[in-house]
Design an enzyme around this catalytic site. Structure first.
Site, PDB file in Angstrom:
ATOM      1  N   GLY A  47       0.823  -1.199   0.000  1.00  0.00           N
ATOM      2  CA  GLY A  47       0.000   0.000   0.000  1.00  0.00           C
ATOM      3  C   GLY A  47       0.854   1.243   0.000  1.00  0.00           C
ATOM      4  O   GLY A  47       2.065   1.192  -0.215  1.00  0.00           O
ATOM      5  N   GLU A  63      -2.021   1.957  -5.574  1.00  0.00           N
ATOM      6  CA  GLU A  63      -0.796   1.612  -4.838  1.00  0.00           C
ATOM      7  C   GLU A  63      -0.425   0.136  -4.991  1.00  0.00           C
ATOM      8  O   GLU A  63       0.748  -0.196  -5.155  1.00  0.00           O
ATOM      9  CB  GLU A  63      -0.939   1.974  -3.355  1.00  0.00           C
ATOM     10  CG  GLU A  63      -0.789   3.449  -3.068  1.00  0.00           C
ATOM     11  CD  GLU A  63       0.644   3.946  -3.167  1.00  0.00           C
ATOM     12  OE1 GLU A  63       1.592   3.137  -3.218  1.00  0.00           O
ATOM     13  OE2 GLU A  63       0.822   5.177  -3.184  1.00  0.00           O
ATOM     14  N   GLU A  67       3.068  -1.121  -6.597  1.00  0.00           N
ATOM     15  CA  GLU A  67       4.036  -1.876  -5.787  1.00  0.00           C
ATOM     16  C   GLU A  67       4.214  -3.317  -6.228  1.00  0.00           C
ATOM     17  O   GLU A  67       5.280  -3.893  -6.018  1.00  0.00           O
ATOM     18  CB  GLU A  67       3.615  -1.887  -4.302  1.00  0.00           C
ATOM     19  CG  GLU A  67       4.058  -0.688  -3.551  1.00  0.00           C
ATOM     20  CD  GLU A  67       4.022  -0.895  -2.048  1.00  0.00           C
ATOM     21  OE1 GLU A  67       4.768  -0.180  -1.375  1.00  0.00           O
ATOM     22  OE2 GLU A  67       3.284  -1.761  -1.542  1.00  0.00           O
ATOM     23  N   ASP A  85       6.679   7.015  14.710  1.00  0.00           N
ATOM     24  CA  ASP A  85       8.088   6.732  14.972  1.00  0.00           C
ATOM     25  C   ASP A  85       8.755   8.019  15.444  1.00  0.00           C
ATOM     26  O   ASP A  85       8.680   9.040  14.756  1.00  0.00           O
ATOM     27  CB  ASP A  85       8.758   6.216  13.692  1.00  0.00           C
ATOM     28  CG  ASP A  85      10.226   5.918  13.900  1.00  0.00           C
ATOM     29  OD1 ASP A  85      10.537   5.089  14.782  1.00  0.00           O
ATOM     30  OD2 ASP A  85      11.054   6.523  13.190  1.00  0.00           O
ATOM     31  N   GLU A 118      10.737  -6.514  -2.565  1.00  0.00           N
ATOM     32  CA  GLU A 118      10.238  -7.794  -3.075  1.00  0.00           C
ATOM     33  C   GLU A 118       8.726  -7.806  -2.958  1.00  0.00           C
ATOM     34  O   GLU A 118       8.168  -7.139  -2.090  1.00  0.00           O
ATOM     35  CB  GLU A 118      10.777  -8.971  -2.254  1.00  0.00           C
ATOM     36  CG  GLU A 118      12.255  -9.212  -2.324  1.00  0.00           C
ATOM     37  CD  GLU A 118      12.649 -10.407  -1.460  1.00  0.00           C
ATOM     38  OE1 GLU A 118      12.192 -11.530  -1.753  1.00  0.00           O
ATOM     39  OE2 GLU A 118      13.398 -10.186  -0.488  1.00  0.00           O
TER      40      GLU A 118
END
Length: 157
Positions: A47, A63, A67, A85, A118
């Site tokens: 996403g 998205e 991706e 964070d 990946e």
């Protein structure tokens, strides 16, 4: 970063709204290994950020294709969580409000693109050995009973 709102990326001024899509195909779930912080290197639901004027479903469909190369039909929200964070001074380095949507696989050729290192269809047994982000692992186990390891707890408790 051209085209990026000031709230996206490191040290934002406001939370960034992002979407993910939970996509299953033949008893496998679609996951990507993140190429950027936060959660760089961890496997997660694919996403990204919602662009101005996009619905959650439009953003998820765009998205996931960017991706992974997979086309989906995005549905309703399944799980919402925050990623906040902070740096060692306590300043907010990243703040995302992430809304994961249920989605139906429609086709496409699997490939890693955009900021994914990946992309992979992952079976429940294979999920156990991967470095999966905690929110992804919790979502898959709690809502879909997929990849749960509580029965295989090696601590004996």
């Amino acid at each position: 970063m051209s085209g990026q709102p000031s709230s996206a990326g490191r040290y934002p001024q406001a939370p960034c709204v992002a979407v993910g899509a939970i996509v299953f195909k033949d008893e496998h779930v679609l996951l990507v290994r993140r190429g950027k912080a936060p959660s760089r290197g961890q496997w997660a639901i694919p996403g990204g950020s919602v662009a101005l004027g996009e619905t959650l479903q439009q953003a998820a469909e765009r998205e996931i294709f960017e991706e992974t190369g997979i086309r989906i039909a995005a549905g309703e929200p399944a799980y919402t969580f925050d990623v906040v964070d902070r740096d060692n001074r306590g300043q907010v380095r990243y703040h995302y409000v992430i809304i994961d949507l249920d989605a139906v696989h429609q086709g496409g050729e699997l490939r890693a693109g955009d900021d994914a290192l990946e992309a992979r269809w992952v079976s429940a047994p294979d999920l156990v050995g991967l470095d999966v982000s905690p929110p992804t692992r919790q979502l898959l186990c709690d809502r879909y009973h997929f990849g749960c390891t509580c029965e295989a707890d090696e601590s004996g408790s």
